[in-house]
Motif scaffolding. Sequence first.
Motif, short mmCIF file in Angstrom:
data_model
loop_
_atom_site.label_atom_id
_atom_site.label_comp_id
_atom_site.label_asym_id
_atom_site.label_seq_id
_atom_site.Cartn_x
_atom_site.Cartn_y
_atom_site.Cartn_z
N GLN A 160 59.25 44.12 59.28
CA GLN A 160 59.02 45.30 60.10
C GLN A 160 57.70 45.95 59.69
O GLN A 160 57.42 46.11 58.51
N THR A 161 56.93 46.34 60.70
CA THR A 161 55.65 47.01 60.45
C THR A 161 55.81 48.51 60.72
O THR A 161 56.40 48.90 61.73
N VAL A 162 55.30 49.33 59.83
CA VAL A 162 55.38 50.78 59.97
C VAL A 162 53.96 51.35 59.89
O VAL A 162 53.23 51.09 58.95
N GLY A 165 50.29 54.60 57.29
CA GLY A 165 48.93 54.95 56.89
C GLY A 165 48.07 55.39 58.06
O GLY A 165 47.29 56.33 57.96
N GLU A 166 48.25 54.73 59.20
CA GLU A 166 47.46 55.10 60.37
C GLU A 166 47.84 56.51 60.87
O GLU A 166 46.96 57.30 61.22
N LEU A 167 49.14 56.81 60.88
CA LEU A 167 49.56 58.16 61.30
C LEU A 167 49.03 59.23 60.34
O LEU A 167 48.58 60.29 60.77
N TYR A 199 63.20 61.69 52.94
CA TYR A 199 64.16 60.60 52.73
C TYR A 199 65.56 61.07 53.13
O TYR A 199 66.33 60.30 53.72
N GLN A 200 65.88 62.33 52.85
CA GLN A 200 67.19 62.86 53.24
C GLN A 200 67.26 63.11 54.74
O GLN A 200 68.29 62.90 55.36
N ASN A 201 66.17 63.60 55.34
CA ASN A 201 66.16 63.96 56.76
C ASN A 201 64.92 63.40 57.45
O ASN A 201 64.00 64.14 57.80
N PRO A 202 64.91 62.09 57.65
CA PRO A 202 63.70 61.46 58.19
C PRO A 202 63.38 61.92 59.61
O PRO A 202 62.24 61.81 60.05
N ILE B 205 61.31 56.79 64.50
CA ILE B 205 60.03 56.89 65.22
C ILE B 205 58.97 56.03 64.55
O ILE B 205 58.28 55.24 65.19
N LEU B 206 58.82 56.18 63.24
CA LEU B 206 57.77 55.45 62.52
C LEU B 206 57.92 53.95 62.72
O LEU B 206 56.94 53.23 62.88
#
Lengths: 299, 299
Positions: A160-162, A165-167, A199-202, B205-206
């Motif tokens: 999976q790509t996330v 860094g770009e955002l 991490y708790q509330n992404p 989303i990410l």
Amino acid sequence: MTDIHAILVDWGTSNLRLWAVSATGAVLSERRSDKGMSKLTPDAFAPVLNTLITEIGAPEATPVLMCGMVGAAQGWQEAPYLSAPTKLDSLSEAVIPVLGQNRDIRIIPGIAQKTDIAPDVMRGEETLLLGLNQADGQIVMPGTHSKWVQMQAGSLAQFQTVMTGELFHLIETQSILSKTLANTDWDDADFITAAQNAYQNPGNILTNLFSLRAAPLLFGETALKGGRAKLSGWLIGAEIASCYKPKNGAITLLSDGNLAALYDAAFTALNIPFTRTDASQAAQRGLIQIASDIWPSHQ
Amino acid sequence: MTDIHAILVDWGTSNLRLWAVSATGAVLSERRSDKGMSKLTPDAFAPVLNTLITEIGAPEATPVLMCGMVGAAQGWQEAPYLSAPTKLDSLSEAVIPVLGQNRDIRIIPGIAQKTDIAPDVMRGEETLLLGLNQADGQIVMPGTHSKWVQMQAGSLAQFQTVMTGELFHLIETQSILSKTLANTDWDDADFITAAQNAYQNPGNILTNLFSLRAAPLLFGETALKGGRAKLSGWLIGAEIASCYKPKNGAITLLSDGNLAALYDAAFTALNIPFTRTDASQAAQRGLIQIASDIWPSHQ
């Protein structure tokens, strides 16, 4: 430098790294350049490569093996993807030659995940993974586009790509927050707290962002001491929340430099078990392994 | 046009709207301009306003009441924020004059939420809320920076800004996805599916984003028919997931134009109870109410 056996290149979107290696895989020389794929038209790759090879003083017949975006459709020459799931030792057989050159130049293919639900692609990371030589478990390669990979019984099972860094870069430099963020220093504690919260509330990334503008408006510029660190922590914490699978065991953090330190700090704060391995070394090892498959040293 | 009682202006970041109203609050004339706050230095506001007033033919003594970013620190003249929680009828008393002008010009203050955990600001929306005249419940005003407001017993109790529209624009135009997104049409079904998915899993989303690049690479350009709609649906679905409080009852959607239609479709698909009210009318009513408070028509 007559003992140069091959030239190896990790040619990415923004930069490239080039190594000259001996027949036994020893690195004899290294070059770096910012002439990444995104800055080059197809006919500009050969001159860049030739200049670096001449600098190194490699013999004219030395073969060249490359991985990364150089093999993308918009790169030098397209190297069609292998399909995941796939064994990584299939990469050697799938290497394709660059046509019409005076020397033997070949490109390692990327890997594609051709599913409707999670279509994805990588170019370059497959070579790092080969060099990592890890049969099972989850691996993260942070970056402009982070890759999360699941290895299973020696196969690359899924990935999976996330665009973390770009955002970060877009929000930092192009958004309404850019002016206030430019005035902030880095703050490790703010990074950790932000990563833990995300991490708790992404799902709260969207709603957290505007506080980076409102806080300095209401409480003065000093209120945003660690603004960039907060933004980074929110994005990285949300990335980890989406991608980390606790049931799949410890994470291998395949990275170096500043990003390795950030993800190291985040995993530590989140009590996520991980080991850290140098990405540049893995790239070298992967390239050396394929080069020795296609150009055996007894030739 | 001798019966013009006041000039009312909603002067935002990107645009402004101006209305001439009678002593009974009837709208006699309207003007729009793209001379928003972000395009003007402080000394450029007066000429823009005077040109529009001259076009309308209002008498020289006609007073002017304004709301929005015109009162920001970087606007024409700063109108200090009221602090939430606050009754909206406090706005009339907090209106401040623009100094050194030939006519009576006043600016309605914004509202600030001065908490450490959720610092936030609004300018302009407070006037729409006054015009809405709703004592309780949750209100959403979609936009570049969407506002979610909780009213309680006639007070603006708390609010939250979400940079949904700005993130959509950044990703659509500045990211690696921009080239592929530019080739996509709008697709209502893709928007709905994306909004539903993001509402269920707002943290994804990410991880969803990169599929907008991979799908056309692997399956051809037609694979991304509704790419922009997907991006919009993911962002709006995640915004609603973060901000909507089911226990606080139905949502009032205070909006018009394309954004009103999008949020209407998303709420409908998510089975979230809501009513829809025109934002432009609410702005007019809010401005008229404050103008009648500070310049009573029997004068």
